[in-house]
Design an enzyme around this catalytic site. Sequence first.
Site, PDB file in Angstrom:
ATOM      1  N   ALA A 139       0.533  -1.134  -0.039  1.00  0.00           N
ATOM      2  CA  ALA A 139      -0.225   0.106   0.278  1.00  0.00           C
ATOM      3  C   ALA A 139       0.546   1.338  -0.196  1.00  0.00           C
ATOM      4  CB  ALA A 139      -0.974  -0.448   1.591  1.00  0.00           C
ATOM      5  N   LYS A 140       0.941   2.504  -0.379  1.00  0.00           N
ATOM      6  CA  LYS A 140       1.094   3.373  -0.272  1.00  0.00           C
ATOM      7  C   LYS A 140       0.310   4.355   0.004  1.00  0.00           C
ATOM      8  CE  LYS A 140       4.861   4.624  -0.229  1.00  0.00           C
ATOM      9  NZ  LYS A 140       6.430   4.174  -0.175  1.00  0.00           N
TER      10      LYS A 140
END
Length: 473
Positions: free
Chosen positions: A161-162
């Site tokens: 994720a980011k």
Amino acid sequence: MLEHVYTGNMAINPPDSIPATDNQDQEDDVLDPTGRSAYAKLKFKPGAEYPKFTLQGQTCYNAASCFYLNRKQGLHSDKIDDTLLSYLDTCKREITMEIPLRKDDGTLMPVQAYRVQHNNARGPFKGGIRYHEDVNLAEVREMASIMTWKCALVDIPFGGAKGGVAVNPKKLSVHELRRLTKAMVAHLGDNIGPYVDVPAPDVNTNPQIMAWIYDEYAKSHMESSPLAVVTGKPLELGGSQGRLEATGRGVAIILRETCKHLKVDIAKQRIAIQGFGNVGYFAASILAREYGCKIVGVSNATSAVYNAGGIDVEDLFKYSQANRDDLTNYTKATSIPRDDLLTVDCDVLIPAALSNCVTREVAKKTNAKILIEAANGPTTAAGNEVLYKNGVFVVPSLLANAGGVVASYFEWVQNLQQFYWTREKVNDELEKRMVKAFWDVVNFATEHKICPRQASYNIALERVAAAAILRGF
Ligand code: NAD
């Protein structure tokens, strides 16, 4: 407040929709191995016309191009076909937020923020949150996918994720920064959590910001083990020994193993490092202190210095801190133009600052035999082609800078168990994971006669695909 939550995969891009990666002049220098590229912009632009897929180079720059390069080379995977690749190449969930920030002067400032969750086949989503005014959704998507491959490559039980907040934190007061961070966590609600999605620091975010994230999350989640909702926290609040220097330590371990593999003496390596921040400083310091390397060049955002006889890293660090990072008048080395650092005479080049800085031109000029990608995606696709043709041994960022997320994993484990490790234990476990990942890559690359980047993506893709299939994809 505006919040759009998209769940499920996005539109699939057909296999012929990846642009050529080489045989172009200027524009392919913006195609970088992280995918923060013309490819990414095209892929996510509604209605864009995609160039035909013509991968003419001999290297790849992201998971999808690795898949098509494999196919071109007859390196067939039993597990992955076009449909599975499309699933692996798209993001599972994207959250776009508009956060109203009440400024100290009473005005209201809307701030765009994103959390993109790429894939959680192997475990909770994991990835940093970046505060930068240029943050945009396409970039956050690409970085989220990189986290999936990185976690799989070093075999830790996370997906990718980011997060990104489109703001310049240097223009905010500390109170504004705290209010913004807590509002973002409130917006995210149950979309983050110890077993859901675990953020961490990235560009312009730090342990203090992670502490605020924990606090806001804990207010409504005290029943679980909420410390594990975020990593990179201060030591006083559930942080891990060794986390701060873990990325730099991982870089140093990877160079040591590279030297073993290439049968060269690490103590004889002359090293140039772009970036003297968290990653660059700790890598330089550990390489000089623990492995006897000679650090011949260092740069930062404002300046660069070179000394063929070697630089005293701790002395330069003290000087840098005392002089607001300006190295220009450091008398124990020669001041050089900042960007010349990338092409100075050296054996090992370690870009530890920026994406897309090792361009075709830099690749042509460097005489380094080893390049360790400590920054995320420092080599452009065109640069990579030149390095490959010139026989430079390139360790991709997927592997080279994975020490940070490995130590984040250790922090998460300690938080969940409420049992804290010594620095020695953290360093020992980090060493084991990094060494194993390095030799997994080298053995795969040797067996299939491909470069470490292609081997890294292959291993990661296979592991994520296996998990997805076992879960019933
Ligand atoms: P940082 O902010 O601590 O340091 C960045 C350094 O780069 C600073 O010294 C800055 O002056 C320098 N710099 C900026 N622009 C430059 C330029 N044009 N030329 C030369 N130097 C320049 O950041 P960091 O945490 O060290 O991260 C560096 C890179 O490593 C980033 O790409 C980041 O995404 C990546 N990374 C960091 C970690 C981590 O744990 N910190 C983990 C994985 C990847």
